[in-house]
Design an enzyme around this catalytic site. Structure first.
Site, PDB file in Angstrom:
ATOM      1  N   CYS A  18       0.795  -1.311   0.018  1.00 42.34           N
ATOM      2  CA  CYS A  18       0.154   0.127   0.048  1.00 42.34           C
ATOM      3  C   CYS A  18       0.809   1.192   0.054  1.00 42.34           C
ATOM      4  CB  CYS A  18      -1.002   0.102   1.403  1.00 42.34           C
ATOM      5  SG  CYS A  18      -1.938   1.369   1.195  1.00 42.34           S
ATOM      6  N   CYS A  20      -6.498   2.102  -2.616  1.00 42.32           N
ATOM      7  CA  CYS A  20      -5.592   2.505  -1.428  1.00 42.32           C
ATOM      8  C   CYS A  20      -6.522   3.442  -0.729  1.00 42.32           C
ATOM      9  CB  CYS A  20      -4.421   3.212  -2.049  1.00 42.32           C
ATOM     10  SG  CYS A  20      -3.437   3.626  -0.741  1.00 42.32           S
TER      11      CYS A  20
END
Length: 434
Positions: free
Chosen positions: A160, A371
């Protein structure tokens, strides 16, 4: 010793469990084994919230035994190597395991040797990471009273890409609430060239950065951390424009090269040769991330060290009965659980068709990843994108009355804090469609 299984999965993380539980639930396969040494399965996306004092760490953990799907065999051991020509995986203590089909999903490993000094400094004193010890990160943030708060990341791919920013935005809010924000500068140093790859999201994040008065430093490649002197050393990812500088020092009247700096703050920097050392009073970073050693040293990886698979089918480029997904795969998208959610069904269908018809299907993965960028307590932006970096919002969000997920919204925060953990444990881990 050793055993044979129709489908062998390496890794009891998000990717391995999703594939196993979907195969079991859809009754596609009778005999599945999962190689996983760990006793505990973590819901890692909540670690950012733990580090901001707004989620209980214990709630991010469940016993691995409760997550392994019923009917699957748990081989509680470490995989140590591959013999793909003979359909074998070596393990540390349980001998060789053979398979008809192999799914490689052990997740990331950390290689601190890539940033000398970081391994010694991490998770001690004022150096922290939500990735490795989110409880320590909360202690650091909670106790920080002033100076330079430096948030950074290494040049390797990381889980991420937005995570090193999210904790900064939350920490900045916390500093404000605690009344100490005026005693510090908040700096984000990244080797990237912009705050986010998708313009609509980047525009929103720059407004957040403006509101929070954060200094962004681009093209900053983290090369070393001096824990004793509290300096993070960087090399620059490009040349400085003639007649300009990266940091103002002394009476130097040269103008700043604006491509390196956004909202410049005059924090202490030591320049030695081509290196710029930012002095920090608190440091947060992601660890340098690589595929685990037994994967990197195998014949399954590409030059960059990731398992070499077709980016749409996730089938290995050389061994047709091997698949890989999740963080360890070569798929050119963000390494997130949201990506795995869209990857797993493709792998499941392809294995099913190979077993039944000896060919793979037409189902293709388009590179979807997302995200969740937490920008404040009670605010979140959701960046969703594909291989082409198109902004691809999930139509399900409209049902939650979020009509533009590129803007900050409290409903997205509720999704992050309550909705997604619930879906993860109760749907994704159980092989149900999400």
């Amino acid at each position: 010793m050793g055993s044979h299984h129709q489908v062998l999965i390496i890794g009891g993380g998000t990717a391995g469990i999703m594939v196993a539980s979907q195969l079991m639930r859809q009754k596609k396969v009778k005999d599945i084994a999962i190689i996983e040494p760990s006793d505990t399965h973590y819901y890692q996306p909540a670690w950012t919230l733990v580090a901001a004092g707004t989620y209980d760490f214990d709630k991010t953990a469940k016993p691995m035994a409760s997550i392994i799907p019923k009917g699957a065999t748990w081989i509680k051991d470490k995989a140590t190597g591959f013999d793909p020509d003979n359909n074998r995986v070596h393990t540390e203590s349980k001998g060789d395991v053979t398979y008809d089909y192999l799914v490689v999903a052990p997740g990331m490993a950390y290689d601190f040797s890539l940033v000398p000094g970081l391994g010694d400094a991490i998770d001690k004193g004022v150096v922290c990471s939500t990735y490795t010890d989110s409880k320590h990160a909360w202690d650091v943030i909670k106790n920080f009273k002033g100076g330079t708060a430096l948030f950074t990341q290494p040049t390797t791919p990381i889980k991420c890409g937005g995570a090193p920013q999210k904790i900064m935005y939350l920490a900045e809010s916390y500093f404000r609430k605690a009344g100490v924000r005026k005693n510090m500068e908040v700096v984000f140093a990244t080797s990237g060239t912009k705050i986010f790859g998708i313009k609509r999201i980047a525009d929103t994040l720059l407004k957040v950065v403006d509101r929070k008065d954060i200094n962004l430093r681009f093209y900053h490649k983290l090369v070393e951390v001096d824990g004793e002197k509290q300096i993070a050393w960087y090399e620059l990812g490009k040349d400085i424009a003639p007649g300009t500088c990266v940091v103002k020092s002394g009476d130097d009247a040269k103008p700043l090269d604006e491509t390196f700096q956004y909202n410049y703050k005059d924090v202490k920097v030591t320049i030695e040769g081509i290196r710029y050392g930012i002095h920090y009073d608190m440091l947060h970073t992601a660890p340098p991330s690589v595929a685990p050693k037994f994967v990197r040293e195998s014949s399954l990886v590409n030059e960059a060290g990731w398992v070499d698979v077709d980016k749409q089918t996730m089938q290995h480029t050389k061994y047709p009965n091997i698949f890989s997904l999740g963080d360890v795969s070569s798929l050119p998208t963000a390494k997130t659980g949201a990506a795995v959610r869209k990857q797993a069904p493709v792998v499941v269908e392809n294995i099913d068709l190979l077993i039944k018809q000896n060919k793979i299907g037409t189902k293709a993965y388009n590179g979807y990843s997302s995200c969740p960028l937490v920008t404040d307590y009670g605010k979140m932006v959701l960046a969703e994108f594909d291989y082409e970096n198109n902004f691809t919002p999930d139509p399900k969000l409209k049902q939650m009355l979020v009509f533009d997920s590129a803007k900050e919204h409290w409903r997205l925060w509720m999704l992050k804090k309550y909705g997604l953990p619930y879906l993860y444990w109760n749907k994704m881990m159980k092989g149900k469609n999400v």
